[in-house]
Design a protein around this motif. Structure first.
Motif, PDB file in Angstrom:
ATOM      1  N   PHE A 261       0.837  -1.198   0.000  1.00  0.00           N
ATOM      2  CA  PHE A 261       0.000   0.000   0.000  1.00  0.00           C
ATOM      3  C   PHE A 261       0.874   1.252   0.000  1.00  0.00           C
ATOM      4  O   PHE A 261       1.958   1.270   0.589  1.00  0.00           O
ATOM      5  N   PRO A 262       0.400   2.324  -0.643  1.00  0.00           N
ATOM      6  CA  PRO A 262       1.184   3.570  -0.623  1.00  0.00           C
ATOM      7  C   PRO A 262       1.188   4.213   0.750  1.00  0.00           C
ATOM      8  O   PRO A 262       0.266   4.021   1.550  1.00  0.00           O
TER       9      PRO A 262
ATOM     10  N   ARG B  62       8.851   1.846  -2.706  1.00  0.00           N
ATOM     11  CA  ARG B  62       7.530   2.200  -2.182  1.00  0.00           C
ATOM     12  C   ARG B  62       6.928   3.378  -2.954  1.00  0.00           C
ATOM     13  O   ARG B  62       7.641   4.254  -3.446  1.00  0.00           O
ATOM     14  N   VAL B  63       5.603   3.378  -3.014  1.00  0.00           N
ATOM     15  CA  VAL B  63       4.872   4.532  -3.552  1.00  0.00           C
ATOM     16  C   VAL B  63       4.555   5.448  -2.377  1.00  0.00           C
ATOM     17  O   VAL B  63       3.963   5.021  -1.389  1.00  0.00           O
ATOM     18  N   ILE B  64       4.960   6.697  -2.475  1.00  0.00           N
ATOM     19  CA  ILE B  64       4.759   7.666  -1.388  1.00  0.00           C
ATOM     20  C   ILE B  64       4.005   8.867  -1.961  1.00  0.00           C
ATOM     21  O   ILE B  64       4.424   9.438  -2.979  1.00  0.00           O
ATOM     22  N   ILE B  65       2.910   9.230  -1.330  1.00  0.00           N
ATOM     23  CA  ILE B  65       2.099  10.367  -1.788  1.00  0.00           C
ATOM     24  C   ILE B  65       2.071  11.410  -0.677  1.00  0.00           C
ATOM     25  O   ILE B  65       1.697  11.108   0.455  1.00  0.00           O
ATOM     26  N   VAL B  66       2.493  12.621  -1.009  1.00  0.00           N
ATOM     27  CA  VAL B  66       2.525  13.710  -0.022  1.00  0.00           C
ATOM     28  C   VAL B  66       1.642  14.859  -0.516  1.00  0.00           C
ATOM     29  O   VAL B  66       1.793  15.306  -1.664  1.00  0.00           O
ATOM     30  N   ARG B  67       0.746  15.307   0.342  1.00  0.00           N
ATOM     31  CA  ARG B  67      -0.046  16.509   0.035  1.00  0.00           C
ATOM     32  C   ARG B  67       0.422  17.634   0.938  1.00  0.00           C
ATOM     33  O   ARG B  67       0.294  17.564   2.153  1.00  0.00           O
ATOM     34  N   ASP B  68       1.018  18.688   0.330  1.00  0.00           N
ATOM     35  CA  ASP B  68       1.339  19.872   1.126  1.00  0.00           C
ATOM     36  C   ASP B  68       0.260  20.925   0.869  1.00  0.00           C
ATOM     37  O   ASP B  68      -0.795  20.611   0.320  1.00  0.00           O
ATOM     38  N   ASN B  69       0.500  22.159   1.245  1.00  0.00           N
ATOM     39  CA  ASN B  69      -0.553  23.168   1.102  1.00  0.00           C
ATOM     40  C   ASN B  69      -0.673  23.705  -0.320  1.00  0.00           C
ATOM     41  O   ASN B  69      -1.476  24.588  -0.583  1.00  0.00           O
ATOM     42  N   LEU B  70       0.115  23.150  -1.248  1.00  0.00           N
ATOM     43  CA  LEU B  70       0.067  23.601  -2.636  1.00  0.00           C
ATOM     44  C   LEU B  70      -0.487  22.555  -3.583  1.00  0.00           C
ATOM     45  O   LEU B  70      -1.261  22.874  -4.476  1.00  0.00           O
ATOM     46  N   ARG B  71      -0.078  21.297  -3.397  1.00  0.00           N
ATOM     47  CA  ARG B  71      -0.441  20.272  -4.373  1.00  0.00           C
ATOM     48  C   ARG B  71      -0.111  18.883  -3.833  1.00  0.00           C
ATOM     49  O   ARG B  71       0.382  18.732  -2.715  1.00  0.00           O
TER      50      ARG B  71
ATOM     51  N   HIS C  10       3.351  12.678  -6.095  1.00  0.00           N
ATOM     52  CA  HIS C  10       3.350  11.213  -6.190  1.00  0.00           C
ATOM     53  C   HIS C  10       4.784  10.753  -6.454  1.00  0.00           C
ATOM     54  O   HIS C  10       5.322  10.932  -7.559  1.00  0.00           O
ATOM     55  N   PHE C  11       5.417  10.139  -5.441  1.00  0.00           N
ATOM     56  CA  PHE C  11       6.808   9.679  -5.563  1.00  0.00           C
ATOM     57  C   PHE C  11       6.825   8.188  -5.905  1.00  0.00           C
ATOM     58  O   PHE C  11       6.176   7.376  -5.224  1.00  0.00           O
ATOM     59  N   HIS C  12       7.572   7.843  -6.947  1.00  0.00           N
ATOM     60  CA  HIS C  12       7.686   6.435  -7.340  1.00  0.00           C
ATOM     61  C   HIS C  12       8.953   6.251  -8.180  1.00  0.00           C
ATOM     62  O   HIS C  12       9.205   7.021  -9.106  1.00  0.00           O
ATOM     63  N   ASP C  13       9.749   5.256  -7.804  1.00  0.00           N
ATOM     64  CA  ASP C  13      10.984   4.936  -8.544  1.00  0.00           C
ATOM     65  C   ASP C  13      11.900   6.150  -8.694  1.00  0.00           C
ATOM     66  O   ASP C  13      12.526   6.363  -9.733  1.00  0.00           O
ATOM     67  N   GLY C  14      11.975   6.977  -7.637  1.00  0.00           N
ATOM     68  CA  GLY C  14      12.906   8.103  -7.639  1.00  0.00           C
ATOM     69  C   GLY C  14      12.427   9.325  -8.401  1.00  0.00           C
ATOM     70  O   GLY C  14      13.213  10.252  -8.625  1.00  0.00           O
ATOM     71  N   LYS C  15      11.161   9.330  -8.814  1.00  0.00           N
ATOM     72  CA  LYS C  15      10.623  10.473  -9.551  1.00  0.00           C
ATOM     73  C   LYS C  15       9.364  10.986  -8.860  1.00  0.00           C
ATOM     74  O   LYS C  15       8.672  10.237  -8.173  1.00  0.00           O
ATOM     75  N   CYS C  16       9.081  12.265  -9.094  1.00  0.00           N
ATOM     76  CA  CYS C  16       7.868  12.870  -8.533  1.00  0.00           C
ATOM     77  C   CYS C  16       6.978  13.368  -9.658  1.00  0.00           C
ATOM     78  O   CYS C  16       7.480  13.840 -10.695  1.00  0.00           O
ATOM     79  N   SER C  17       5.677  13.295  -9.447  1.00  0.00           N
ATOM     80  CA  SER C  17       4.716  13.734 -10.465  1.00  0.00           C
ATOM     81  C   SER C  17       4.839  15.213 -10.790  1.00  0.00           C
ATOM     82  O   SER C  17       4.403  15.663 -11.851  1.00  0.00           O
ATOM     83  N   CYS C  18       5.444  15.994  -9.890  1.00  0.00           N
ATOM     84  CA  CYS C  18       5.579  17.434 -10.139  1.00  0.00           C
ATOM     85  C   CYS C  18       6.778  17.749 -11.018  1.00  0.00           C
ATOM     86  O   CYS C  18       6.980  18.907 -11.403  1.00  0.00           O
ATOM     87  N   GLY C  19       7.591  16.722 -11.323  1.00  0.00           N
ATOM     88  CA  GLY C  19       8.777  16.965 -12.141  1.00  0.00           C
ATOM     89  C   GLY C  19       9.780  17.862 -11.438  1.00  0.00           C
ATOM     90  O   GLY C  19      10.489  18.639 -12.078  1.00  0.00           O
ATOM     91  N   ASN C  20       9.819  17.751 -10.108  1.00  0.00           N
ATOM     92  CA  ASN C  20      10.694  18.593  -9.265  1.00  0.00           C
ATOM     93  C   ASN C  20      10.408  20.084  -9.449  1.00  0.00           C
ATOM     94  O   ASN C  20      11.314  20.922  -9.358  1.00  0.00           O
ATOM     95  N   PHE C  21       9.143  20.380  -9.716  1.00  0.00           N
ATOM     96  CA  PHE C  21       8.753  21.778  -9.934  1.00  0.00           C
ATOM     97  C   PHE C  21       7.448  22.033  -9.190  1.00  0.00           C
ATOM     98  O   PHE C  21       6.402  21.531  -9.578  1.00  0.00           O
TER      99      PHE C  21
END
Length: 658
Positions: free
Chosen positions: A607-608, A634-643, A646-657
């Motif tokens: 589970f994430p 592991r799949v790690i999902i973080v919600r901060d106050n902006l967005r 989704h972290f997976h295999d060393g990458k983030c859905s935000c493209g580090n932006f």
């Protein structure tokens, strides 16, 4: 009346004795006398005709039909009948016909208008926002010694609330006292409470409430809603507990109040009490509860409310309002897949459901999905609204799709007739700032046709941190200090920008400003849901958790493994002028790292790990969690106050932006 000629010419036929009538000319004998109708019968006929005219007016659906009935009113001699004309003016008001072009002309022809007719005209002006005209009618009414009724004052109080004129409201309040007879009128008093509450004068509303000899549910609920809107949930709760009989409206006011004032747990507690009391719920109640679940961001509560919604017959398949709220909830709980499932099963979709789904895709970084959905809704004929464009522009911003964002922003007015608001300009400043076009973003903020708010300058200040531009940051911060003098986040962000640039004297200056204003930094807080459905909270630097020893060991092991693949702590994420060793100690105890360590210990690898954070995630934590997702799988999902990230295999859905 028929009269005879010659010597009988002045004698009416019905006054000629019967024994002489046979000597009259044949043509006169053949004339019949109109039947005598008693006064009571004539009154009944008139009342029946009045009722028919009222019914006919109720059935009108166009101005042409109203005019036809009005012509009948005139033909039948009802041009002075206040009862019928009152209904005529109310129907004209309902049809949104301008008062001066029709209703006022009808009113002016009445010689002696009664209070109901005057009130109908006053109400019509009020509903059309013409408060000055409504007050003039009231003044003329008083000059003619026509006494107002309850509905007169309720209409005027409502108008004062619409135009935000408390001074006028107080004058009209004085009229109720001066004229007298309204001290015990609950309808008038409730309207008065509503006006004061809407205008933000809770103390005046409470005084009227306290002086009421009798109160009904409306009296209580109006004041409870007032406290809710003011964010005073303590006073709202006290009133609610004193309320003798609590109906669905009162319960809903409390549930939605806690949700709107960022107290989701209290909202859920009240909702459970409401269910246990057997009180009926409606769409409004459920939307409030769903909003509370979205704030918690926990799957446990999302699944719980989904089951309740289904059992109560408000499935998203059939109920578009609840369906749209569920889409928003799933998105904010980090499960955009379930949000899309809820969207797909909806039999009816409107602009709100599309806007919710577009915003969901945007906050998770799925810009192309958001744009595709936007073009789909336009293609099938659903016109986007202002909220839709905020979602689409946010999606472009988070993915640095500058040209697409420009085109959509320009199409708002050109293609859809929607004038961009401050929030849309804020999105554009954010879009340009995130793309590194800081000068262009500053120029837009300074030349936009609307007065820029904190969102506009805040977006620019955030971009200055990303691109280390302390000069433009200072311009943006100066505006923010005027607009939001007590918002500590602006001071901290400027301080961090100065720190990154090595301008420590400026850092000290900003911290001095914070001390002088008595501002204190809100501690970073992260939370997650354990495998048992319990919400665990973690604060930055807090080492009091029962499993802190295990968590510390996990973090040290992760740090060593990450260093082996090139990770180095980002010291610029710490704004304090302290040693590098102290910065490392502070970084490793950031709240999201503590939450991550606990999640890896507690949550099954299948589970994430879903983490929520109250403020923006720092650069070091972002790169740290990116690396952890790579070395642990592991799949790690973080919600901060902006967005969402989704972290997976060393990458983030935000493209580090972000």
């Amino acid at each position: 009346m028929v009269h005879l000629s010659h010597k009988f010419s002045t004698i009416p036929i019905n006054f000629i004795p019967k024994q002489f009538s046979k000597h009259l000319p044949q043509q006169i004998q053949s004339q019949t006398t109109p039947p005598f109708i008693p006064f009571s019968q004539r009154q009944n006929q008139r009342s029946l005709l009045e009722s028919q005219l009222i019914s006919a007016l109720n059935c009108c659906t166009s101005l042409t039909q109203i005019q036809q009935i009005h012509a009948r009113i005139l033909r039948k001699g009802f041009e002075q009948c206040c009862y019928v004309l009152t209904k005529l003016i109310r129907i004209l008001t309902k049809m949104e016909i301008p008062m001066d072009t029709y209703a006022k002309l009808v009113f002016n022809q009445v010689e002696n208008p009664n209070p109901f007719l005057c009130t109908a005209l006053i109400r019509g002006y009020c509903l059309q926002g013409l408060v000055k005209e409504s007050v003039f009618v009231y003044s003329e009414m008083r000059k003619k010694s026509v006494l107002p009724i309850s509905f007169t004052f309720s209409a005027l109080f409502k108008a004062c609330g619409v135009v935000n004129d408390v001074d006028l409201g107080r004058q009209i309040h004085g009229q109720t006292i001066l004229i007298g007879g309204f001290g015990f009128d609950l309808f008038v008093k409730n309207s008065l409470i509503e006006m004061y509450v809407k205008l933000g004068f809770l103390g005046c509303g409470r005084k009227v409430f306290d002086e009421l000899p009798e109160r009904d549910l409306i009296s209580w609920t109006e004041l409870i809603v007032g406290y809710v809107k003011a964010g005073d949930m303590e006073s709202a709760g006290e009133l609610f507990s004193e309320l003798p009989k609590k109906d669905m409206v009162a319960w809903t006011a409390m549930v939605t109040g806690y949700a709107q004032n960022a107290k989701p747990r209290e909202a859920l507690e009240f909702f459970e009490r409401m269910l246990n009391e057997g009180v009926e719920t409606d769409e409004v109640t459920l939307v409030g509860v769903i909003s509370a679940c979205a704030q918690l961001g926990a799957a446990k509560y999302a699944n719980w409310i989904r089951d309740i919604v289904e059992n109560l017959g408000f499935s998203p398949t059939r109920c578009v309002v609840v369906g749209s709220a569920l889409i928003d909830m799933y998105s904010k709980c980090g499960n955009v897949e379930d949000a899309y499932k809820a969207f797909k099963v909806m039999e009816e979709k409107n602009v709100f459901s599309y806007s919710s789904m577009i915003a969901g895709f945007a906050m998770h970084g799925y810009a192309y999905a958001a744009l595709e959905l936007f073009h789909e809704m336009v293609k099938i004929g659903i016109k986007p609204n202002k909220v839709t464009f905020i979602g689409v522009l946010t999606a472009c911003s988070h993915s640095r799709m500058v040209e697409q964002g420009r085109q959509i922003f320009e199409s708002m007015e050109e293609k859809f007739g929607i004038s961009p608001g401050v929030d849309h300009y804020s999105c554009m400043v954010d879009l340009l700032g995130r793309a590194g076009c800081l000068e262009e973003a500053l120029n837009l903020a300074e030349t936009m046709p609307l007065e820029p708010n904190g969102g506009v300058w805040g977006a620019l200040l955030g971009a200055c941190r990303t691109y280390s531009n302390p000069d433009i940051a200072q311009i943006a911060a100066n505006h923010l200090f005027e607009l939001e003098p007590n918002a500590i986040g602006n001071y901290i962000l400027l301080s961090n920008i100065y720190a990154s640039a090595g301008r420590w004297n400026d850092v000290l200056m900003v911290r001095k400003m914070m001390r002088e204003k008595g501002l204190r930094k809100n501690p970073g807080c992260s939370w997650l849901e354990t495998k048992k459905g319990v919400i665990q909270e973690f604060f930055a630097g807090d080492m009091s958790h029962p499993r802190y020893g295990e968590m510390k060991q996990v973090l040290e092991d992760l740090l060593n493994r990450l260093k082996a693949i090139g990770y180095q702590p980002n010291m610029n994420s710490i704004a304090y002028d302290v040693s590098d060793e102290e910065k490392r100690r502070i970084l490793i105890t950031h709240s999201e790292k503590l939450a991550l360590a606990f999640g890896l210990l507690d949550i099954n690898a299948d589970f994430p790990v879903r983490i929520m954070k109250n403020i923006r995630m720092c650069e070091d934590c972002h790169s740290f969690i990116c690396g952890v997702s790579q070395i642990t799988g592991r799949v790690i999902i973080v919600r901060d106050n902006l967005r969402f990230h989704h972290f997976h295999d060393g990458k983030c859905s935000c493209g580090n932006f972000w």
